[in-house]
Write an enzyme that holds these catalytic residues in place. Structure first.
Site, short mmCIF file in Angstrom:
data_model
loop_
_atom_site.label_atom_id
_atom_site.label_comp_id
_atom_site.label_asym_id
_atom_site.label_seq_id
_atom_site.Cartn_x
_atom_site.Cartn_y
_atom_site.Cartn_z
N ASP A 49 46.50 36.96 43.86
CA ASP A 49 45.86 37.31 42.59
C ASP A 49 44.60 38.06 42.97
OD1 ASP A 49 45.19 37.45 39.89
OD2 ASP A 49 44.16 35.52 39.93
N GLU B 179 49.65 40.79 41.95
CA GLU B 179 49.65 41.05 40.52
C GLU B 179 49.14 42.46 40.25
OE1 GLU B 179 48.76 38.10 37.10
OE2 GLU B 179 46.85 39.00 37.66
N ASP C 31 42.64 31.01 39.58
CA ASP C 31 42.98 32.13 40.47
C ASP C 31 44.02 31.69 41.50
OD1 ASP C 31 41.07 33.89 39.25
OD2 ASP C 31 39.50 32.88 40.39
#
EC number: 3.1.21.10
Length: 157
Positions: free
Chosen positions: A7, A67, A140
């Site tokens: 992430d 991502e 996260d």
């Protein structure tokens, strides 16, 4: 198959390592990489790279899943996130890992069944889907687990 889920962020990056052994998914490890906003950006990027490099060397992933990002209304924030993504992708390339990118809504839908799920819903679902993740409290880190999970269950490798 071992997936490193990322992430991306400059201030608090989440990472996770999830493996698929036969039909079973197995959570191996996860964490967050925090940088100090007072440090120069090149030092923050170097810290992210050196820390992620240790993860790659320890867990030997076959692939990285990251991502995709959206363009924020704050162009400076978007640019800094772009720097972080570039540094991360460079590291992934240096270790010759395959890489897949996933839209946030795809990750949310895969993990929760709803493409606009909230952070707490993702955190709740990964704890149900992957044994060993019950200690995760940071969103996260949970997102990184969800990204790796998405790569494995969608057979996007």
């Amino acid at each position: 198959m071992i997936i490193l889920g990322i992430d991306p962020a400059l201030g608090s990056l989440g990472w996770a390592v999830v493996a698929k052994e036969t039909a079973q998914l197995k959570y191996l490890a996860s964490g967050i990489i925090k940088t100090n906003s007072k440090d120069a950006i090149h030092h923050r990027l170097a810290f992210i790279n050196s820390t992620l490099e240790k993860v790659i060397l320890e867990y030997q992933p076959n692939m990285a899943a990251i991502e995709e990002t959206f363009v924020n209304t704050n162009s400076v924030t978007s640019l800094k996130l772009g720097y972080a993504r570039g540094a991360i992708m460079s590291l992934i390339g240096r270790y010759n890992l395959d890489m897949r990118e996933f839209k946030p809504n795809t990750v949310k839908k895969t993990v929760t069944g709803y493409g606009h799920a909230e952070k707490d819903q993702i955190l709740h679902m990964i704890k149900l889907l992957l044994p060993g993740t019950f200690l995760i409290t940071n969103s996260d880190e949970a997102d990184a687990v969800a990204i790796a999970y998405t790569c494995l269950v969608t057979k996007n490798y």
